[in-house]
Design a protein around this motif. Structure first.
Motif, PDB file in Angstrom:
ATOM      1  N   ARG A 259       0.837  -1.211   0.000  1.00 31.80           N
ATOM      2  CA  ARG A 259       0.000   0.000   0.000  1.00 31.80           C
ATOM      3  C   ARG A 259       0.864   1.251   0.000  1.00 31.80           C
ATOM      4  O   ARG A 259       0.605   2.198  -0.766  1.00 31.80           O
ATOM      5  CB  ARG A 259      -0.922  -0.012   1.220  1.00 31.80           C
ATOM      6  CG  ARG A 259      -1.801   1.216   1.371  1.00 31.80           C
ATOM      7  CD  ARG A 259      -2.762   1.050   2.532  1.00 31.80           C
ATOM      8  NE  ARG A 259      -2.068   0.849   3.799  1.00 31.80           N
ATOM      9  CZ  ARG A 259      -1.640   1.837   4.586  1.00 31.80           C
ATOM     10  NH1 ARG A 259      -1.827   3.096   4.219  1.00 31.80           N
ATOM     11  NH2 ARG A 259      -1.028   1.574   5.725  1.00 31.80           N
ATOM     12  N   GLY A 262       2.437   2.136  -3.345  1.00 36.51           N
ATOM     13  CA  GLY A 262       1.574   2.421  -4.481  1.00 36.51           C
ATOM     14  C   GLY A 262       1.347   1.220  -5.366  1.00 36.51           C
ATOM     15  O   GLY A 262       1.006   1.358  -6.544  1.00 36.51           O
ATOM     16  N   ASP A 263       1.507   0.026  -4.801  1.00 35.63           N
ATOM     17  CA  ASP A 263       1.348  -1.206  -5.558  1.00 35.63           C
ATOM     18  C   ASP A 263       0.136  -1.979  -5.027  1.00 35.63           C
ATOM     19  O   ASP A 263      -0.607  -1.480  -4.187  1.00 35.63           O
ATOM     20  CB  ASP A 263       2.615  -2.051  -5.463  1.00 35.63           C
ATOM     21  CG  ASP A 263       2.908  -2.806  -6.760  1.00 35.63           C
ATOM     22  OD1 ASP A 263       1.948  -3.131  -7.478  1.00 35.63           O
ATOM     23  OD2 ASP A 263       4.096  -3.084  -7.035  1.00 35.63           O
ATOM     24  N   ILE A 365      -2.816   1.095 -10.194  1.00 34.34           N
ATOM     25  CA  ILE A 365      -1.814   1.302  -9.153  1.00 34.34           C
ATOM     26  C   ILE A 365      -1.139   2.654  -9.340  1.00 34.34           C
ATOM     27  O   ILE A 365      -1.210   3.261 -10.413  1.00 34.34           O
ATOM     28  CB  ILE A 365      -0.758   0.180  -9.156  1.00 34.34           C
ATOM     29  CG1 ILE A 365      -0.031   0.119 -10.505  1.00 34.34           C
ATOM     30  CG2 ILE A 365      -1.409  -1.164  -8.834  1.00 34.34           C
ATOM     31  CD1 ILE A 365       1.102  -0.894 -10.552  1.00 34.34           C
ATOM     32  N   GLY A 366      -0.485   3.123  -8.290  1.00 33.14           N
ATOM     33  CA  GLY A 366       0.146   4.442  -8.313  1.00 33.14           C
ATOM     34  C   GLY A 366       1.600   4.419  -8.718  1.00 33.14           C
ATOM     35  O   GLY A 366       2.382   5.265  -8.278  1.00 33.14           O
ATOM     36  N   ARG A 367       1.989   3.460  -9.548  1.00 28.73           N
ATOM     37  CA  ARG A 367       3.368   3.371 -10.028  1.00 28.73           C
ATOM     38  C   ARG A 367       3.394   3.520 -11.543  1.00 28.73           C
ATOM     39  O   ARG A 367       2.437   3.160 -12.240  1.00 28.73           O
ATOM     40  CB  ARG A 367       3.996   2.044  -9.605  1.00 28.73           C
ATOM     41  CG  ARG A 367       3.969   1.827  -8.103  1.00 28.73           C
ATOM     42  CD  ARG A 367       4.699   0.562  -7.688  1.00 28.73           C
ATOM     43  NE  ARG A 367       6.129   0.683  -7.916  1.00 28.73           N
ATOM     44  CZ  ARG A 367       7.020  -0.233  -7.492  1.00 28.73           C
ATOM     45  NH1 ARG A 367       6.600  -1.319  -6.862  1.00 28.73           N
ATOM     46  NH2 ARG A 367       8.314  -0.066  -7.722  1.00 28.73           N
ATOM     47  N   ARG A 384      -3.958   8.024 -11.177  1.00 26.38           N
ATOM     48  CA  ARG A 384      -4.452   8.696  -9.978  1.00 26.38           C
ATOM     49  C   ARG A 384      -5.764   8.038  -9.554  1.00 26.38           C
ATOM     50  O   ARG A 384      -6.212   7.083 -10.141  1.00 26.38           O
ATOM     51  CB  ARG A 384      -4.658  10.189 -10.245  1.00 26.38           C
ATOM     52  CG  ARG A 384      -3.363  10.938 -10.494  1.00 26.38           C
ATOM     53  CD  ARG A 384      -3.618  12.430 -10.511  1.00 26.38           C
ATOM     54  NE  ARG A 384      -4.479  12.855 -11.618  1.00 26.38           N
ATOM     55  CZ  ARG A 384      -5.099  14.031 -11.680  1.00 26.38           C
ATOM     56  NH1 ARG A 384      -4.982  14.886 -10.666  1.00 26.38           N
ATOM     57  NH2 ARG A 384      -5.834  14.352 -12.730  1.00 26.38           N
TER      58      ARG A 384
END
Length: 443
Positions: A259, A262-263, A365-367, A384
């Motif tokens: 978390r 960002g995964d 995801i955030g990556r 986002r």
């Protein structure tokens, strides 16, 4: 299934020069009143023979107990219409809200931070706390939409998400939050699932309970949870919904690690159905495990389904895998083990039904990831928005709901075919039977 589009297409084989051909005529394409497509087949000089095809849209489920869901992730709201629900079933918005609260976002640090109360409102089909037998309409508004979070994703496809395939199929899509492919659509499943569980409880004492048995590489050992005695209170005692406290903490830690990066990670939900009557399910194509598999695999992010001994059973020999019969103290034919998972030949045998559903890691995801745009240019994307680092804790009530929809539909189908007239008491049992103490099984 029904479609809102109606057309009449006539296929008329003709012979003009010794050969044959097909001539197509389409008419009434603008009419929306009929849910069918009619096809007439015959020679031009003959009276056409009409075949009627039911065309579906993929948003309805069930045969007698039928559910249609609607709405999108960042639209005005989501909901469902339940058709075929029996009358005089006690139902209230508060009762539906219990399972909605188990599914809703923002309930803990390991779920999406989107803040939605998911407050439901019954518009029809219920009067003075009782179902009327007419269609039940339930609506849940969206109150925390952030469509602007998806501005980049309106052009760039999220890897492993449904963005690309919706465009491939329809040529247009709702770009805010994934539209119908979003897990928010499952609100329309959890609501009728709660109704179905109420019917099952009143009719025959059937209990449906799911729990998290795996998060990423943290796997609940076989036998750590007794499927005959595990309770809802044990499942709901922690935020990951694993009934074993030790492994629950390990699972929470595994989610926390990804978390903050960002995964995301995936996992497995185990579901059991207890006090199941014998005889549910239909041969040959509508076997009970096949219906359960379809129902569970229709949930977002699902990638696998196991029933009974599942893939592990392939490592056993028949002499090891077979469930031997015996007669218990009540004079009922039972099985000493339950590697069949409560279903044999596609029909329930009265033992506890067991299944497992695998969920992939959340796609958004955030990556930074490599992708392409809608106009086919390669690019990078950092998504986002607010998303679950692991979907399985919130998937628990979703799995229960889909299983309940299958079981109540099969219960109604069985009753209409096999119990409309007197049963054969030498071989059959009435559906509404007293609860018997469950035996202990080994798998």
């Amino acid at each position: 299934m029904a479609s809102s589009l109606s057309s009449k297409t006539f296929l008329n084989p003709t012979r003009t020069d010794g050969g044959s051909g097909l001539e197509f005529q389409a008419s009434n394409l603008k009419r929306l009143s009929s849910p069918t497509v009619q096809i007439s087949i015959g020679r031009r000089t003959d009276a056409p023979r009409k075949l009627e095809i039911q065309a579906g849209t993929g948003s309805s489920f069930g045969t007698l107990f039928r559910v249609t869901t609607y709405g999108e992730s960042h639209g005005g709201g989501v909901g469902c219409v339940i058709d075929g629900c029996p009358p005089r079933i006690p139902i209230s918005e508060a009762e539906l809200q219990v399972d909605l609260d188990r599914r809703r976002p923002g309930q803990s640090r390991i779920t999406t931070p989107r803040k939605e109360t998911d407050t439901c409102r019954i518009f029809s089909g219920v009067s003075e706390g009782m179902t009327t037998g007419t269609p039940i309409h339930v609506f849940v508004p969206n109150t925390d939409q952030r469509g602007n979070d998806y501005s980049e994703m309106s052009q760039a496809y999220r890897p492993s998400h449904a963005d690309a395939t919706y465009d491939f199929k329809y040529g247009v899509r709702s770009v805010q939050g994934g539209g119908r492919s979003s897990a928010r659509e499952t609100i329309g499943r959890v609501i009728p699932g709660a109704v179905a569980k109420q019917i099952l409880k009143l009719k025959s004492g059937i209990e449906i309970l799911a729990y998290v048995s795996q998060v990423h590489k943290v796997v609940l050992p076989e036998g750590a949870v007794d499927n005959e005695t595990v309770t809802l209170e044990q499942v709901e005692s922690n935020i990951v919904r694993c009934p074993d406290p030790e492994y629950a903490e390990k699972m929470i830690s595994a989610i926390d690690v990804v978390r903050v990066r960002g995964d995301s990670v995936g996992g497995v939900v185990t579901c059991v159905v207890r006090n199941v009557p014998r005889g549910l399910g239909l041969p040959v194509f509508d076997k009970l495990e096949a219906e359960l598999a379809k129902a569970c695999m229709s949930l977002p992010a699902t990638k696998g389904f196991e029933f009974g001994s599942g893939f592990a059973g392939t490592f056993l020999m028949g002499s090891e895998h077979n469930d031997e019969f015996y007669t218990d103290e009540h004079g009922r034919i039972r099985t000493r083990t339950n590697r069949s998972g409560g279903i044999q030949g596609g029909i329930s045998n009265g033992e506890t039904i067991t299944m497992r559903v695998a969920f992939k890691p959340t796609s958004t995801i955030g990556r930074k990831q490599n992708t392409v745009t809608r106009d086919k240019h390669e690019t990078d994307l950092i998504a986002r928005g607010r998303h679950d680092p692991c979907v399985v804790p919130r998937a628990v009530p979703m799995v229960e709901a889909m299983v309940a929809l299958v079981i109540v539909d099969q219960l109604m189908l069985h009753y209409s075919q096999c119990e409309l007239f007197p049963i054969n008491p030498a071989l059959q049992e009435p559906l509404q039977m007293p609860k018997l103490k469950a035996a202990s099984f080994t798998i």
